[in-house]
Design a protein around this motif. Sequence first.
Motif, PDB file in Angstrom:
ATOM      1  N   GLY A 198       0.814  -1.201   0.000  1.00 26.48           N
ATOM      2  CA  GLY A 198       0.000   0.000   0.000  1.00 26.48           C
ATOM      3  C   GLY A 198       0.848   1.252   0.000  1.00 26.48           C
ATOM      4  O   GLY A 198       2.056   1.199   0.212  1.00 26.48           O
ATOM      5  N   PRO A 199       0.248   2.406  -0.246  1.00 24.68           N
ATOM      6  CA  PRO A 199       0.991   3.665  -0.271  1.00 24.68           C
ATOM      7  C   PRO A 199       1.627   3.967   1.086  1.00 24.68           C
ATOM      8  O   PRO A 199       0.973   3.822   2.127  1.00 24.68           O
ATOM      9  CB  PRO A 199      -0.079   4.703  -0.619  1.00 24.68           C
ATOM     10  N   PHE A 200       2.862   4.400   1.066  1.00 23.97           N
ATOM     11  CA  PHE A 200       3.547   4.724   2.319  1.00 23.97           C
ATOM     12  C   PHE A 200       2.811   5.818   3.080  1.00 23.97           C
ATOM     13  O   PHE A 200       2.698   5.761   4.306  1.00 23.97           O
ATOM     14  CB  PHE A 200       4.985   5.163   2.028  1.00 23.97           C
ATOM     15  N   ALA A 201       2.297   6.818   2.357  1.00 23.56           N
ATOM     16  CA  ALA A 201       1.634   7.945   3.016  1.00 23.56           C
ATOM     17  C   ALA A 201       0.425   7.511   3.832  1.00 23.56           C
ATOM     18  O   ALA A 201       0.056   8.169   4.812  1.00 23.56           O
ATOM     19  CB  ALA A 201       1.212   8.991   1.983  1.00 23.56           C
ATOM     20  N   ASP A 202      -0.208   6.411   3.441  1.00 24.81           N
ATOM     21  CA  ASP A 202      -1.394   5.923   4.142  1.00 24.81           C
ATOM     22  C   ASP A 202      -1.097   4.750   5.071  1.00 24.81           C
ATOM     23  O   ASP A 202      -2.019   4.170   5.649  1.00 24.81           O
ATOM     24  CB  ASP A 202      -2.457   5.474   3.124  1.00 24.81           C
ATOM     25  N   SER A 203       0.148   4.387   5.192  1.00 27.20           N
ATOM     26  CA  SER A 203       0.491   3.174   5.946  1.00 27.20           C
ATOM     27  C   SER A 203       0.303   3.386   7.438  1.00 27.20           C
ATOM     28  O   SER A 203       0.459   4.492   7.965  1.00 27.20           O
ATOM     29  CB  SER A 203       1.937   2.751   5.656  1.00 27.20           C
ATOM     30  N   ASP A 204      -0.033   2.310   8.112  1.00 24.70           N
ATOM     31  CA  ASP A 204      -0.116   2.289   9.572  1.00 24.70           C
ATOM     32  C   ASP A 204       1.309   2.230  10.108  1.00 24.70           C
ATOM     33  O   ASP A 204       2.032   1.268   9.824  1.00 24.70           O
ATOM     34  CB  ASP A 204      -0.917   1.061  10.009  1.00 24.70           C
ATOM     35  N   PRO A 205       1.757   3.216  10.878  1.00 28.93           N
ATOM     36  CA  PRO A 205       3.142   3.196  11.351  1.00 28.93           C
ATOM     37  C   PRO A 205       3.514   1.923  12.101  1.00 28.93           C
ATOM     38  O   PRO A 205       4.636   1.431  11.974  1.00 28.93           O
ATOM     39  CB  PRO A 205       3.223   4.428  12.264  1.00 28.93           C
ATOM     40  N   ALA A 206       2.561   1.383  12.869  1.00 28.38           N
ATOM     41  CA  ALA A 206       2.872   0.176  13.639  1.00 28.38           C
ATOM     42  C   ALA A 206       3.076  -1.023  12.722  1.00 28.38           C
ATOM     43  O   ALA A 206       3.971  -1.850  12.954  1.00 28.38           O
ATOM     44  CB  ALA A 206       1.749  -0.106  14.639  1.00 28.38           C
ATOM     45  N   VAL A 207       2.252  -1.128  11.683  1.00 31.15           N
ATOM     46  CA  VAL A 207       2.392  -2.246  10.745  1.00 31.15           C
ATOM     47  C   VAL A 207       3.684  -2.086   9.939  1.00 31.15           C
ATOM     48  O   VAL A 207       4.429  -3.049   9.737  1.00 31.15           O
ATOM     49  CB  VAL A 207       1.170  -2.322   9.809  1.00 31.15           C
ATOM     50  N   TRP A 208       3.949  -0.879   9.474  1.00 28.17           N
ATOM     51  CA  TRP A 208       5.180  -0.615   8.718  1.00 28.17           C
ATOM     52  C   TRP A 208       6.399  -0.974   9.560  1.00 28.17           C
ATOM     53  O   TRP A 208       7.326  -1.641   9.089  1.00 28.17           O
ATOM     54  CB  TRP A 208       5.225   0.865   8.324  1.00 28.17           C
ATOM     55  N   ARG A 209       6.380  -0.558  10.821  1.00 26.80           N
ATOM     56  CA  ARG A 209       7.502  -0.846  11.720  1.00 26.80           C
ATOM     57  C   ARG A 209       7.637  -2.342  11.979  1.00 26.80           C
ATOM     58  O   ARG A 209       8.741  -2.870  12.103  1.00 26.80           O
ATOM     59  CB  ARG A 209       7.302  -0.094  13.043  1.00 26.80           C
ATOM     60  N   ARG A 210       6.483  -3.028  12.045  1.00 31.01           N
ATOM     61  CA  ARG A 210       6.516  -4.477  12.297  1.00 31.01           C
ATOM     62  C   ARG A 210       7.300  -5.205  11.209  1.00 31.01           C
ATOM     63  O   ARG A 210       8.051  -6.139  11.490  1.00 31.01           O
ATOM     64  CB  ARG A 210       5.078  -5.013  12.356  1.00 31.01           C
ATOM     65  N   VAL A 211       7.127  -4.788   9.970  1.00 31.99           N
ATOM     66  CA  VAL A 211       7.851  -5.421   8.863  1.00 31.99           C
ATOM     67  C   VAL A 211       9.353  -5.245   9.055  1.00 31.99           C
ATOM     68  O   VAL A 211      10.133  -6.193   8.891  1.00 31.99           O
ATOM     69  CB  VAL A 211       7.395  -4.839   7.508  1.00 31.99           C
ATOM     70  N   ILE A 212       9.786  -4.042   9.402  1.00 31.49           N
ATOM     71  CA  ILE A 212      11.212  -3.795   9.640  1.00 31.49           C
ATOM     72  C   ILE A 212      11.709  -4.629  10.816  1.00 31.49           C
ATOM     73  O   ILE A 212      12.789  -5.234  10.769  1.00 31.49           O
ATOM     74  CB  ILE A 212      11.468  -2.299   9.906  1.00 31.49           C
ATOM     75  N   GLU A 213      10.923  -4.678  11.876  1.00 33.15           N
ATOM     76  CA  GLU A 213      11.343  -5.409  13.072  1.00 33.15           C
ATOM     77  C   GLU A 213      11.548  -6.892  12.790  1.00 33.15           C
ATOM     78  O   GLU A 213      12.545  -7.487  13.204  1.00 33.15           O
ATOM     79  CB  GLU A 213      10.314  -5.219  14.186  1.00 33.15           C
ATOM     80  N   VAL A 214      10.581  -7.501  12.102  1.00 41.15           N
ATOM     81  CA  VAL A 214      10.678  -8.941  11.853  1.00 41.15           C
ATOM     82  C   VAL A 214      11.783  -9.250  10.842  1.00 41.15           C
ATOM     83  O   VAL A 214      12.639 -10.095  11.078  1.00 41.15           O
ATOM     84  CB  VAL A 214       9.330  -9.503  11.372  1.00 41.15           C
ATOM     85  N   ASN A 215      11.765  -8.534   9.718  1.00 39.14           N
ATOM     86  CA  ASN A 215      12.656  -8.894   8.614  1.00 39.14           C
ATOM     87  C   ASN A 215      14.103  -8.499   8.856  1.00 39.14           C
ATOM     88  O   ASN A 215      15.018  -9.209   8.430  1.00 39.14           O
ATOM     89  CB  ASN A 215      12.168  -8.240   7.318  1.00 39.14           C
ATOM     90  N   LEU A 216      14.323  -7.380   9.515  1.00 37.28           N
ATOM     91  CA  LEU A 216      15.691  -6.898   9.737  1.00 37.28           C
ATOM     92  C   LEU A 216      16.161  -7.139  11.165  1.00 37.28           C
ATOM     93  O   LEU A 216      17.142  -7.851  11.394  1.00 37.28           O
ATOM     94  CB  LEU A 216      15.780  -5.406   9.390  1.00 37.28           C
ATOM     95  N   ILE A 217      15.444  -6.577  12.129  1.00 37.38           N
ATOM     96  CA  ILE A 217      15.866  -6.744  13.518  1.00 37.38           C
ATOM     97  C   ILE A 217      15.759  -8.203  13.938  1.00 37.38           C
ATOM     98  O   ILE A 217      16.612  -8.719  14.670  1.00 37.38           O
ATOM     99  CB  ILE A 217      15.037  -5.829  14.438  1.00 37.38           C
ATOM    100  N   GLY A 218      14.734  -8.905  13.450  1.00 40.20           N
ATOM    101  CA  GLY A 218      14.614 -10.329  13.761  1.00 40.20           C
ATOM    102  C   GLY A 218      15.768 -11.142  13.221  1.00 40.20           C
ATOM    103  O   GLY A 218      16.229 -12.093  13.863  1.00 40.20           O
ATOM    104  N   SER A 219      16.264 -10.766  12.044  1.00 41.24           N
ATOM    105  CA  SER A 219      17.434 -11.460  11.494  1.00 41.24           C
ATOM    106  C   SER A 219      18.655 -11.213  12.360  1.00 41.24           C
ATOM    107  O   SER A 219      19.447 -12.131  12.632  1.00 41.24           O
ATOM    108  CB  SER A 219      17.697 -10.986  10.061  1.00 41.24           C
ATOM    109  N   ALA A 220      18.835  -9.965  12.804  1.00 43.66           N
ATOM    110  CA  ALA A 220      19.978  -9.653  13.664  1.00 43.66           C
ATOM    111  C   ALA A 220      19.886 -10.388  14.997  1.00 43.66           C
ATOM    112  O   ALA A 220      20.893 -10.912  15.503  1.00 43.66           O
ATOM    113  CB  ALA A 220      20.057  -8.150  13.887  1.00 43.66           C
ATOM    114  N   ALA A 221      18.685 -10.453  15.569  1.00 45.32           N
ATOM    115  CA  ALA A 221      18.510 -11.171  16.830  1.00 45.32           C
ATOM    116  C   ALA A 221      18.786 -12.659  16.656  1.00 45.32           C
ATOM    117  O   ALA A 221      19.360 -13.317  17.541  1.00 45.32           O
ATOM    118  CB  ALA A 221      17.096 -10.953  17.361  1.00 45.32           C
ATOM    119  N   THR A 222      18.396 -13.196  15.510  1.00 46.05           N
ATOM    120  CA  THR A 222      18.672 -14.607  15.217  1.00 46.05           C
ATOM    121  C   THR A 222      20.176 -14.852  15.156  1.00 46.05           C
ATOM    122  O   THR A 222      20.698 -15.792  15.765  1.00 46.05           O
ATOM    123  CB  THR A 222      18.010 -14.999  13.883  1.00 46.05           C
ATOM    124  N   ALA A 223      20.869 -14.006  14.415  1.00 49.49           N
ATOM    125  CA  ALA A 223      22.327 -14.168  14.299  1.00 49.49           C
ATOM    126  C   ALA A 223      23.001 -14.008  15.657  1.00 49.49           C
ATOM    127  O   ALA A 223      23.863 -14.813  16.029  1.00 49.49           O
ATOM    128  CB  ALA A 223      22.873 -13.147  13.306  1.00 49.49           C
TER     129      ALA A 223
END
Length: 299
Positions: free
Chosen positions: A100-125
Amino acid sequence: MEIRTRTRPLRGRTVVVTGAARGLGAALSRALDERGARVALLGLERPQLEEVAASLRHEARCWETDVTDDAAMAATAQQVRAQLGPASAVVANAGVAEGGPFADSDPAVWRRVIEVNLIGSAATARSFLPDLFATQGYYLQITSLAAMGTSPLMSAYCASKSGAESFAHALRAEVAHQGVAVGIAYLNWIDTDMVRDADRHAVLRELRAHMPPPARRVRPADQVAERLATAVERRSAAVYVPAWLRAVQLARPFLPPLVTHIARTELPRLERSEPFGPTGLLGAGGQAAVGRPGGDHDR
């Protein structure tokens, strides 16, 4: 003994897979099991994790854990070590997506994607590096074509996968002298819940349809998993599925302006036919992460 020195390098070795409840993670767990590995399955959906674990021929255990929770991941790593032995390979596969458009995105949902995909990878490593140091093991970071290019309406996913790629490059340089190998998997469309759910949204489906024919093809998860399992066996620095993605590396500087050129024309046309808004987290794995600080998905 390093895992690459054996005739069947994964036989009897512990391999950790995050996001293992469904989709690519489940398929990869089966492919690793076929190669004789003891698989530790990590994810949020315990019933699905247990079902996958029960289908494997060799010893396997599952842990319901949030990849973004550092304390939980550290505790899980200790339990894996105690029950299956130190990890010789770790595959950071857990991931979610939203569109969806970034301007209309839910900040919590947008942040969740970053947390799982990036921060979750770092926590795994971080949680399993002590084991990988001990076994001179292998860490495989799952990314995608989104790490090399870009896509409108998928800003969080693209940012997270680009970040995960950079993280893996940096980690590789840090741990190479300690005998730990780091690989990056670049994947395109895979037949998973996440992609099927994305196709329910007309604008995302149309954007994929505007890609060149080879780039829009959806591949079976089992087929991709076989390639990834081979990469784990070989401790590959990079794996591309499909193989032609390797050539995209050469075109990376040209992709953002090309995508912008196409989007400038196509997005207004698509919005006239069907207005688009935020999708929320896609697929059953994404829904499992709703309302939680993190989650797993099939990629």
